[in-house]
Scaffold this active site. Structure first.
Site, short mmCIF file in Angstrom:
data_model
loop_
_atom_site.label_atom_id
_atom_site.label_comp_id
_atom_site.label_asym_id
_atom_site.label_seq_id
_atom_site.Cartn_x
_atom_site.Cartn_y
_atom_site.Cartn_z
N GLU B 82 0.84 -1.19 0.00
CA GLU B 82 0.00 0.00 0.00
C GLU B 82 0.87 1.24 0.00
O GLU B 82 0.40 2.33 0.25
CB GLU B 82 -0.98 0.00 1.16
CG GLU B 82 -0.35 -0.12 2.52
CD GLU B 82 -1.43 -0.09 3.60
OE1 GLU B 82 -2.12 -1.11 3.75
OE2 GLU B 82 -1.58 0.95 4.26
N CYS B 114 -3.34 -4.69 3.85
CA CYS B 114 -2.24 -5.54 4.36
C CYS B 114 -2.23 -6.95 3.80
O CYS B 114 -1.40 -7.76 4.21
CB CYS B 114 -2.30 -5.59 5.88
SG CYS B 114 -2.01 -3.98 6.63
N HIS B 236 -2.30 -12.25 10.55
CA HIS B 236 -1.92 -10.85 10.30
C HIS B 236 -1.71 -10.16 11.64
O HIS B 236 -2.38 -10.45 12.63
CB HIS B 236 -2.96 -10.11 9.47
CG HIS B 236 -2.57 -8.68 9.26
ND1 HIS B 236 -1.34 -8.34 8.73
CD2 HIS B 236 -3.18 -7.50 9.56
CE1 HIS B 236 -1.23 -7.02 8.70
NE2 HIS B 236 -2.34 -6.48 9.22
#
Lengths: 133, 350, 389
Positions: B82, B114, B236
């Site tokens: 990103e 992400c 994550h």
């Protein structure tokens, strides 16, 4: 703003240390030469691309305090003459290094880093720098 | 056809900043902030590093470990981030050139907050599985942004990992992948804006936790497995707290996530986070180890993977490139002023 | 080939000359030289101008036409030629002028050198200097011009060829003489400590190891030796002017970096032409754009064996009255270094030395005097030997 084409045509050398080799005498050139200054005419048609080893040792170095604009954020920064494992001398920045620990003979490795950018809107120039091995 | 990981490489910049140093500037108790987020420090890219250079370093390490693979046999490169340095102009072409994979190949940049890195792995699996390419490269790399003083500034960091996906000499077989995706605006950055915005606590329950647990349960159901069937798990990790909690919610133990959880020491590397966690697991993996992976990308979605380490890892030339533990050695701590300078947060004359 | 003499010299003050334009400087030096030669100006057959980078410093190309125009030579339509060879632009322009007269094509030739550097900010000036090395593979990689000389100095110190103090002493020597030169940018003696403690530029070199940024111009009038007497009793015979080249980038020379082959080659050719050796030279101007370059020059020109020049300079052997008088003008370091003017100003200084016109800087009994001018990182060198008649 520098020419986009001028940077673009040097990508093999800038990214991957691609020079040339004279297959007539075996001499390696970096940056690439299309003509061997030793063999001259005999080298015509006998120059081939050759990628230098990405590892080498520091032959000499300097820590730059008066930096060009593109390196203002990193001053003081180090530059070095590096003798690659192929025995070819090249110059570049030495980054991610403790400046007071740099010494002649130190093993280094080439990585890809940002060299410069044409302002905030122009193209970004990438190329080799060295880090301690 | 078996599809899996043929090689991998990881890279994290050398500089670090601690939450207490960030808090010192903004009048916040950074230490307790860090404790709450379970972040001891975060990585900071040097001014000459960006998504391209981080991805290149990771990709070169990946290729160094498989000298028998001709980079010309790479048919696709996808780079998820990103913080691509260009809004228009691919990161992937630069990295492709830097590893000698051009020109007979396809490339594209990916963005899914992400999880763009794991989305790249899925895309490569499809291409390899369909026989369209011999090898595909998927990279998650970020130099993520956090607005000055915002909670994100304590975590947003830099790093990345690269994966060579193929069907020959795979060191880790990907048994299955699936995703859980909805339209959930918990975190975003509009075109031209320097920093992302987020929905505060909305980023938790309906976003991170819902998507990860849903994808994970779908995977466990599909495979007929239980958390204890896996040696390692990677979730994550926007901070240390969320993955620890989601692991517990799903029934995974702290031991299972120990190698896959790097955020406490390097911060949130966004698209690089799960790929880096998986790289650290693979640095420690043995044949037969089963790995459970679930990424999360705001916006929102989760990609789950069920992976088994193969015998081929024994002959894998992992030592041709440094493992993550070595890459993370000898960090250099910077103060907030240096950090602000490195990240371009100081207004300079044109 | 016929013998050639220098019959006139003209040098402006060097320094930060805020009120003087490029064209004003060029005219001032030229007029001084023509007046010194005792000419009216109508005799001039051609003019050469050494200039490195007016195109970038003042955004003016075609400065040959500019100078011809403003000196009145354009109304006579004589050929005007601008010569660029990095830092050796002046020396090479001088050599072209010499060949023009020696060949018999022209009789009276003015050679000028000029640079106006201070109309630009320092960072921009430095980027012009960096471009005299390899713009793509040195400057483009972040290697600045001073850092190249710094790497030479580092290697010299590492190899035991000179100490940091010996290298620094070159600036002390140049300032010692600069104090005697009314046209010098810095007319002040300095101590070794001043050099050693000066702010770092490219470690190990500091501000006082580097020649300054300067404006200035210099000019000479050349004519056949046989005609010199018609105009003046005060002239110098040009015994030899040689030039040699080397690779553009320092790295292309492999490990051989503490000596400039271009200087060695040019010097050997010059000594051979004249039939003398380095020991026959009493006074010399050498290209000390950096202190370390001065030390190298003393060795490459054969004044001292390799590894001994630094000691000699530190011992004061290169001052007026020493073994050999080096940079009596103050050199690039103290007199100043308006790049294109430097090579011409060096020859003007040694011409004044052999003509006995160097005032307080006069070296006694000068028979042969030498000037060495280099471009880039030793990528070009000229060596001039003048003989007293």
């Amino acid at each position: 703003m520098s020419s986009v084409a001028r940077e673009w045509r040097e990508i093999p050398g800038r990214y991957n240390l691609v020079g040339t080799k004279c297959t007539n005498c075996g001499r390696i050139f970096f940056p690439a030469r299309t003509f061997c200054p030793d063999c001259r005419r005999a080298s015509i048609g006998k120059i081939e691309p050759y990628a230098l080893a990405r590892t080498g040792t520091v032959y000499s170095f300097s820590v730059i305090h008066e930096a060009p604009d593109c390196n203002n954020m990193q001053k003081p920064y180090a530059v070095a003459m590096v003798e690659t494992d192929d025995g070819v001398m090249i110059e570049g920045q030495l980054v991610d290094v403790d400046l007071e620990k740099i010494e002649i003979g130190m093993p280094v490795r080439a990585v890809l880093r940002k060299l410069d950018a044409d302002g905030k809107a122009g193209v970004i120039h990438y190329g080799y720098k060295f880090v301690p091995q | 056809m078996e599809v899996g990981i043929v090689s991998y490489g990881a890279y994290v910049p050398r500089y670090r900043i601690k939450p207490e140093e960030i808090g010192r500037i903004w009048g916040v108790d950074g230490k307790s902030m860090g404790k709450g987020l379970m972040i001891n420090q975060k990585s900071v890219p040097s001014p000459d590093e960006d998504v391209v250079t981080i991805a290149t370093e990771a990709a070169r390490y990946m290729m160094d470990r498989v000298p028998e693979v001709d980079p010309k046999d790479i048919g696709a490169i996808y780079i998820g981030s990103e913080s691509h340095p260009y809004a228009v102009k691919p990161t992937s072409t630069i990295v492709a050139e830097a590893i000698g994979a051009t020109p007979a190949m396809t490339a594209a940049d990916m963005e899914f907050a992400c999880k763009a890195g794991t989305a790249g792995i899925q895309a490569c699996m499809g291409l390899v599985g369909a026989g369209m390419v011999r090898y595909g490269v998927a990279i998650g790399s970020d130099t993520s942004q956090g607005a000055p003083g915002d909670a994100l500034e304590y975590s947003a960091s830099a790093g990345g990992a690269a994966y060579l996906i193929g069907s020959e000499n795979i060191i880790a077989r990907i048994n299955k992948t699936l995703s859980f995706t909805t339209d959930t605006p918990d975190f975003w950055r509009r075109e031209g804006q320097p920093y992302p915005l987020h929905g505060g606590r909305f980023t938790g329950e309906p976003a991170y936790f819902r998507h990860i647990t849903s994808a994970a349960k779908m995977m466990l159901d599909a495979m007929g497995t239980k958390p204890e069937d896996y040696k390692h798990a990677v979730f994550h990790q926007p901070n240390g707290k969320f993955p620890t909690r989601v692991a517990a919610m799903l029934g995974f133990t702290p031991e299972q996530i120990q190698y896959g959880l790097l955020t406490p020491e390097i911060g949130n590397t966004y698209s690089g986070a799960v790929p880096l966690g998986l790289a650290n697991v693979l640095d420690h993996a043995e044949p037969g180890d089963r790995i459970f992976v679930t990424s999360y990308g705001s916006g929102a979605g989760s990609d789950a993977f069920d992976i088994t380490v193969t015998d081929a890892i024994k002959d894998y030339k992992r030592d041709n490139a440094p493992v993550l533990e070595r890459i993370l050695e000898n960090p250099v701590y910077v103060d907030y002023g240096t950090y602000a300078k490195f990240k371009g947060k100081i207004v300079m004359p044109e | 080939m016929r013998d050639v003499a220098i019959i006139g010299t003209g040098v402006t003050k060097f320094g930060e000359l805020w009120d003087k334009s490029f064209r004003a400087l060029g005219i001032e030096a030229g007029m001084k030289a023509i007046a010194d030669a005792g000419l009216a100006g109508d005799e001039i057959d051609a003019m050469y101008i050494g200039n490195m980078s007016a195109g970038r410093f003042i955004n003016q190309q075609h400065i040959d036409a500019l100078i011809a125009d403003y000196t009145g030579m354009a109304s006579r339509h004589i050929p005007a030629i601008r010569v660029e060879c990095g830092g050796a632009s002046g020396g090479v322009a001088f050599r072209q002028a010499y060949m023009d007269v020696a060949s018999g094509v022209s009789d009276y030739v003015v050679v000028g050198g000029a640079e106006k550097m201070t109309d630009m900010d320092d960072a921009a000036i430095n980027s012009v200097l960096d471009a005299t090395a390899d713009a793509e593979w040195e400057a483009g990689m972040g290697v600045t011009f001073p850092s190249l000389y710094a790497m030479i100095a580092r290697r010299m110190i590492h190899d035991g060829e000179a100490t940091r103090e010996e290298i620094a002493s070159f600036a002390v020597n140049s300032h010692f003489h600069g104090a005697l030169n009314p046209n010098a940018q810095f007319r002040k003696e300095i101590k070794l400590d001043t050099v050693l403690r000066s702010g770092p530029v490219a470690d190990p070199l500091g501000v006082f190891d580097c020649a300054p940024i300067s404006d200035g111009a210099a000019a000479l009038v050349l004519c056949p030796l046989e005609k010199a007497k018609e105009h003046t009793d005060c002239y110098a015979k040009i015994a030899a002017v040689t030039q040699a080249s080397d690779t553009l980038a320092l790295f292309s020379r492999g490990r051989d970096i503490t000596s400039f082959r271009a200087t060695r080659e040019a010097a050997n050719r010059a000594y051979q032409q004249v039939g003398i050796t380095a020991n026959d030279i009493q006074v010399a101007e050498v290209h000390d754009n950096y202190t370390v370059a001065g030390i190298m020059a003393l060795q490459d020109l054969g004044f001292f064996p390799k590894g001994e020049a630094g000691k000699a300079v530190l011992d004061g052997q290169c001052r007026i009255g020493g073994k050999i008088a080096i940079n009596t003008s103050g050199g690039l370091k103290a007199r100043g270094h308006p790049i294109g003017a430097t090579g011409v100003a060096q020859v003007a200084e040694i011409a004044d030395q052999v003509r006995g016109r160097a005032d307080k800087r006069q070296v006694e009994n000068v028979k042969y005097a030498l000037a060495q001018n280099t471009g880039g990182i030793g990528s070009a060198a000229t060596v001039t030997i003048l003989e007293a008649i």
